[in-house]
Write a protein that holds these residues in place. Sequence first.
Motif, PDB file in Angstrom:
ATOM      1  N   MET A 106       2.300 -10.753  -1.743  1.00  0.00           N
ATOM      2  CA  MET A 106       2.030 -11.905  -2.244  1.00  0.00           C
ATOM      3  C   MET A 106       0.969 -12.823  -1.286  1.00  0.00           C
ATOM      4  N   HIS A 107       1.145 -12.617  -0.149  1.00  0.00           N
ATOM      5  CA  HIS A 107       0.798 -13.409   1.143  1.00  0.00           C
ATOM      6  C   HIS A 107      -0.886 -13.311   0.736  1.00  0.00           C
ATOM      7  N   GLU A 108      -1.529 -12.097   0.510  1.00  0.00           N
ATOM      8  CA  GLU A 108      -2.959 -11.746   0.305  1.00  0.00           C
ATOM      9  C   GLU A 108      -3.516 -12.706  -0.806  1.00  0.00           C
ATOM     10  N   LEU A 109      -2.685 -13.384  -1.571  1.00  0.00           N
ATOM     11  CA  LEU A 109      -3.193 -13.997  -2.816  1.00  0.00           C
ATOM     12  C   LEU A 109      -3.880 -15.540  -2.201  1.00  0.00           C
ATOM     13  N   THR A 110      -3.205 -15.779  -1.283  1.00  0.00           N
ATOM     14  CA  THR A 110      -3.819 -17.303  -0.755  1.00  0.00           C
ATOM     15  C   THR A 110      -5.049 -16.911  -0.355  1.00  0.00           C
ATOM     16  N   PRO A 111      -6.125 -17.863  -0.738  1.00  0.00           N
ATOM     17  CA  PRO A 111      -7.500 -17.635  -0.060  1.00  0.00           C
ATOM     18  C   PRO A 111      -7.475 -17.543   1.456  1.00  0.00           C
ATOM     19  N   GLY A 112      -8.203 -16.871   1.964  1.00  0.00           N
ATOM     20  CA  GLY A 112      -8.243 -16.708   3.555  1.00  0.00           C
ATOM     21  C   GLY A 112      -6.967 -16.048   4.298  1.00  0.00           C
ATOM     22  N   ALA A 113      -6.166 -15.550   3.337  1.00  0.00           N
ATOM     23  CA  ALA A 113      -4.897 -14.866   4.135  1.00  0.00           C
ATOM     24  C   ALA A 113      -5.269 -13.549   4.421  1.00  0.00           C
ATOM     25  N   ARG A 114      -4.640 -13.090   5.339  1.00  0.00           N
ATOM     26  CA  ARG A 114      -4.921 -11.796   6.072  1.00  0.00           C
ATOM     27  C   ARG A 114      -3.639 -11.022   6.568  1.00  0.00           C
ATOM     28  N   VAL A 115      -3.389  -9.694   6.376  1.00  0.00           N
ATOM     29  CA  VAL A 115      -2.300  -9.049   6.893  1.00  0.00           C
ATOM     30  C   VAL A 115      -2.691  -7.795   7.824  1.00  0.00           C
ATOM     31  N   SER A 116      -1.983  -7.618   8.667  1.00  0.00           N
ATOM     32  CA  SER A 116      -2.151  -6.119   9.330  1.00  0.00           C
ATOM     33  C   SER A 116      -1.012  -5.574   9.642  1.00  0.00           C
ATOM     34  N   GLY A 117      -0.873  -4.286  10.012  1.00  0.00           N
ATOM     35  CA  GLY A 117       0.182  -3.473  10.026  1.00  0.00           C
ATOM     36  C   GLY A 117       0.815  -2.975   8.946  1.00  0.00           C
ATOM     37  N   ARG A 118       1.967  -2.447   9.146  1.00  0.00           N
ATOM     38  CA  ARG A 118       2.577  -1.544   8.098  1.00  0.00           C
ATOM     39  C   ARG A 118       3.746  -2.100   7.291  1.00  0.00           C
ATOM     40  N   VAL A 119       3.982  -1.986   6.191  1.00  0.00           N
ATOM     41  CA  VAL A 119       5.197  -2.186   5.477  1.00  0.00           C
ATOM     42  C   VAL A 119       5.693  -1.074   4.797  1.00  0.00           C
ATOM     43  N   LEU A 120       6.406  -0.054   5.105  1.00  0.00           N
ATOM     44  CA  LEU A 120       7.109   0.907   4.412  1.00  0.00           C
ATOM     45  C   LEU A 120       8.140   0.425   3.460  1.00  0.00           C
ATOM     46  N   LEU A 121       7.951   0.921   2.176  1.00  0.00           N
ATOM     47  CA  LEU A 121       8.998   0.709   1.114  1.00  0.00           C
ATOM     48  C   LEU A 121       9.224   2.374   0.782  1.00  0.00           C
ATOM     49  N   ASP A 122      10.436   2.437   1.088  1.00  0.00           N
ATOM     50  CA  ASP A 122      10.779   3.948   0.839  1.00  0.00           C
ATOM     51  C   ASP A 122       9.889   4.817   1.632  1.00  0.00           C
ATOM     52  N   GLY A 123       9.534   4.435   2.654  1.00  0.00           N
ATOM     53  CA  GLY A 123       8.551   5.428   3.420  1.00  0.00           C
ATOM     54  C   GLY A 123       7.183   5.402   2.959  1.00  0.00           C
ATOM     55  N   ILE A 124       6.615   4.560   2.050  1.00  0.00           N
ATOM     56  CA  ILE A 124       5.339   4.506   1.810  1.00  0.00           C
ATOM     57  C   ILE A 124       4.793   3.316   2.128  1.00  0.00           C
ATOM     58  N   ASN A 125       3.783   3.260   2.953  1.00  0.00           N
ATOM     59  CA  ASN A 125       3.310   1.687   3.239  1.00  0.00           C
ATOM     60  C   ASN A 125       2.520   1.176   1.949  1.00  0.00           C
ATOM     61  N   ILE A 126       2.833  -0.039   1.827  1.00  0.00           N
ATOM     62  CA  ILE A 126       2.524  -0.845   0.874  1.00  0.00           C
ATOM     63  C   ILE A 126       1.183  -1.204   1.001  1.00  0.00           C
ATOM     64  N   TYR A 127       0.586  -1.019   2.039  1.00  0.00           N
ATOM     65  CA  TYR A 127      -0.927  -1.758   2.540  1.00  0.00           C
ATOM     66  C   TYR A 127      -1.730  -0.642   2.374  1.00  0.00           C
ATOM     67  N   ASP A 128      -1.317   0.678   2.213  1.00  0.00           N
ATOM     68  CA  ASP A 128      -2.417   1.715   2.030  1.00  0.00           C
ATOM     69  C   ASP A 128      -3.201   1.526   0.901  1.00  0.00           C
ATOM     70  N   ASP A 129      -4.489   2.127   1.224  1.00  0.00           N
ATOM     71  CA  ASP A 129      -5.626   2.093  -0.113  1.00  0.00           C
ATOM     72  C   ASP A 129      -4.893   2.925  -0.937  1.00  0.00           C
ATOM     73  N   GLY A 130      -5.364   2.313  -2.167  1.00  0.00           N
ATOM     74  CA  GLY A 130      -5.131   3.101  -3.488  1.00  0.00           C
ATOM     75  C   GLY A 130      -3.486   2.485  -3.688  1.00  0.00           C
ATOM     76  N   ILE A 131      -3.011   1.712  -3.221  1.00  0.00           N
ATOM     77  CA  ILE A 131      -1.723   1.152  -3.473  1.00  0.00           C
ATOM     78  C   ILE A 131      -1.671   0.136  -4.356  1.00  0.00           C
ATOM     79  N   ASP A 132      -1.416   0.093  -5.583  1.00  0.00           N
ATOM     80  CA  ASP A 132      -1.742  -1.252  -6.339  1.00  0.00           C
ATOM     81  C   ASP A 132      -0.459  -2.203  -6.210  1.00  0.00           C
ATOM     82  N   PRO A 133      -1.006  -3.353  -5.799  1.00  0.00           N
ATOM     83  CA  PRO A 133      -0.067  -4.512  -5.544  1.00  0.00           C
ATOM     84  C   PRO A 133       0.877  -5.064  -6.777  1.00  0.00           C
TER      85      PRO A 133
END
Lengths: 279, 214, 253
Positions: free
Chosen positions: C54-81
């Motif tokens: 949800m963070h990225e929905l704020t204009p100008g907001a940015r994230v780096s790093g990994r968040v693994l949900l059950d071992g899968i990075n939710i910030y990977d390309d091709g993951i649908d938020p």
Amino acid sequence: MSGSSYYRLRRIKDVIVRFMVYLALLIALIPLFSVIFEVARRGIIAINLDFFVKPTPTVGEVGGGIANAIQGTFITIGLTCLIGVPIGVISGIFLSEYSESRFSTIIRFFNEVLNGIPSIVIGIFSYALIVLAVGFSVIAASFALSIIMIPIVTRTTEEALKLVPATIREAAIALGMPRWKTVVYIVLRSAKKTVATGILLAIARITGESAPILVTMGYWRWWFAGLNRPVANLALNIFLFANSPFENWVVLAWGSALILIMMVLGINIVVRILMRERY
Amino acid sequence: MSRIMDAELRNLSTIIYKMGDLAYQAVSMAIYESLYGRDSYDRIKEISDTLILLADQVEDKIFEIIIRFQPVASDLRIVKSYMKISYDITRLGRYALDISYINKRFGGLGGSEEWIRTYIADMSEKALSMVKMVMEILRSQKIEVIKSVSEMEEEIDKLYINFLNKIIDETNIKSRVVVSSVLVIRYFERIADHVAYMCESIIYMLTGRKEFLR
Amino acid sequence: MSTYKIEVEKLNAWFGSKQVLKNIDMKVKDRAVTAIMGPSGCGKTTFIRCLNRMHELTPGARVSGRVLLDGINIYDDGIDPVQIRRKVGMIFQKPNPFPMLSIYDNVALGPKLNGVKDRKTLDLIVRRSLELAGLWDEVKNDLDKSGVSLSGGQQQRLCIARALAVEPEVLLMDEPTSALDPMSAAKIEALIRKLAENYTVIIVTHNIQQAARVSDYVAFFYLGELIEYGPTKDVFEKPRSELTERYITGKFG
Ligand SMILES: Nc1ncnc2c1ncn2[C@@H]1O[C@H](COP(=O)(O)OP(=O)(O)OP(=O)(O)O)[C@@H](O)[C@H]1O
Ligand SMILES: [Mg+2]
């Protein structure tokens, strides 16, 4: 002692100010009521069954009505809404929901400009664009009117959507709703009354427009004959009939004016009711 | 910035310090009695009863603090430790009273053999200075000093066992002296134990570590 | 030992050029309650909003790093938020039921938009979610009433039911009881404990006692950094960091 005289002075001031406020209000209301009164007084004579079921009389014919103008006005407004409402609402949604895009700043700017252009200019624009191609027609008139309508609907829609609390939007997004579904099912739905209000106000505004009608559709005293032909119109009726030498036409002009006022008044009352019911 | 709880905690400390002073008095009177035979039973009894009363007060105040402030972290550890320390101090008073009772019952050790009197004097002085030291550590929070206290505690344990071994071999000592000296020495050993417990509480209070000094 | 549901690795977050989360590493246990504490503005809300994208929905907001949900990075390309948000539900500080919808529709909307059409199935989902949220008995005769006609505490439980209806695996709660009276708050707290049997719950709270009551693990954030993270009992008995100590004993500032 001095306390009570001070109090008295304050009371007197209060009364004076209050009197002045009421007086100003009265002065402001006089023109409105005199217009309504005058129109009602003169228009009421015109009103009978024929008035509502008969079209414009031919020269020399007695009686006659404005049925064709009422029909024409509804058709014109209907077509205008068909063009103007979707475009206006969608632009409003775009401005409110995607306001971070640079595109929306541009749109907002042009919208403001459009809103300030005199309606006769818009009429001439429509004349150049459509009348010259299709001829005087409902299409040309509706096109002109929808250009008047769009900025109003856009702005009211944008403002209505912006009034929907961010918390509700977030709730929907957090449920895993795609953005467009959030906008349509949640945001627009929450704001639907305010959006409807905006549309109604825009309709009230275009109902009374006569200048763009004059240059896009002109005068037509018969019934509706197709979208590529002109059609009669209430506002225009007033303008043309009032200047005519025939007495029964002048009466019809007052009658048309009364109907027009009633329509606008009616729309405003509906708007009031909608506004009151909100949440 | 000062919290409301700080005032309450300060009040608690004040009571605990006062208890420490009273216990110190009681133990010193008990020592004096044992060696020189002056009867202070009533005074020691009074102190011991006061200590029990004060410990009750501490407990009450701690419950009030828990109700009012729900202490956590260092506050929680202070409160828990104070509860234990106040109990330990009442035990110090109680052992002083037990010693005093033995002296009253058997007439003290004034007339006993020289070596027994020196032994008891030495051991009781150690116990008494431990009481003094632990209260000072509590006040100053200098936990480095605890090491020397626990060393003294070990020494006292050895002295105690040593004394038992020695006295068991003596054949011509009056049984009155044997009984009372053994009991008195045992009580000083217990006093040292409770001082050691207090040290453990202080370590826990200040660091959160649970150490066993015995 | 249960496994980790969420593993946060080197997470950084920005608002424009302002960095509000700095290198957060944190592993969140499955089926447990993890509380996030910290002074106002330390990045708690931002942190949990990074966990459901949800963070990225704020204009100008940015994230780096990994968040693994059950071992899968939710910030990977091709993951649908949007898919991530269905798995990771969120409850907000202020109860926010949809005002134009009935109690029933508030709960049913999520499943409906996710394609559940059958009325019977919807009824069942609504009932089960409301029961789970402990609200069913109170509202079963008023399902047609507007969601905003309920009390604050009931509204919050309605929001929990609404989140549960889309069958998430993780529930993020941002100060869920701070707008409620003590009784309503107590109910929500009990509910949180119950939910932890089947869900991974992460709760942001300013109420230290609440963190102590409901959580199995606590994390303490300060100025965008994760200062301390550990079992609740340990942190509340003997925090490792002086900052945590000062915060939870109220000696801050
Ligand atoms: N939309 C935003 N734009 C810019 N900066 C923001 C925005 N939202 C939050 N911040 C900043 O990011 C930092 C972290 O905010 P966040 O909301 O995560 O704090 P928090 O720990 O949840 O605080 P609180 O306890 O008050 O809810 C704050 O310094 C805040 O000023
Ligand atoms: Mg927050």
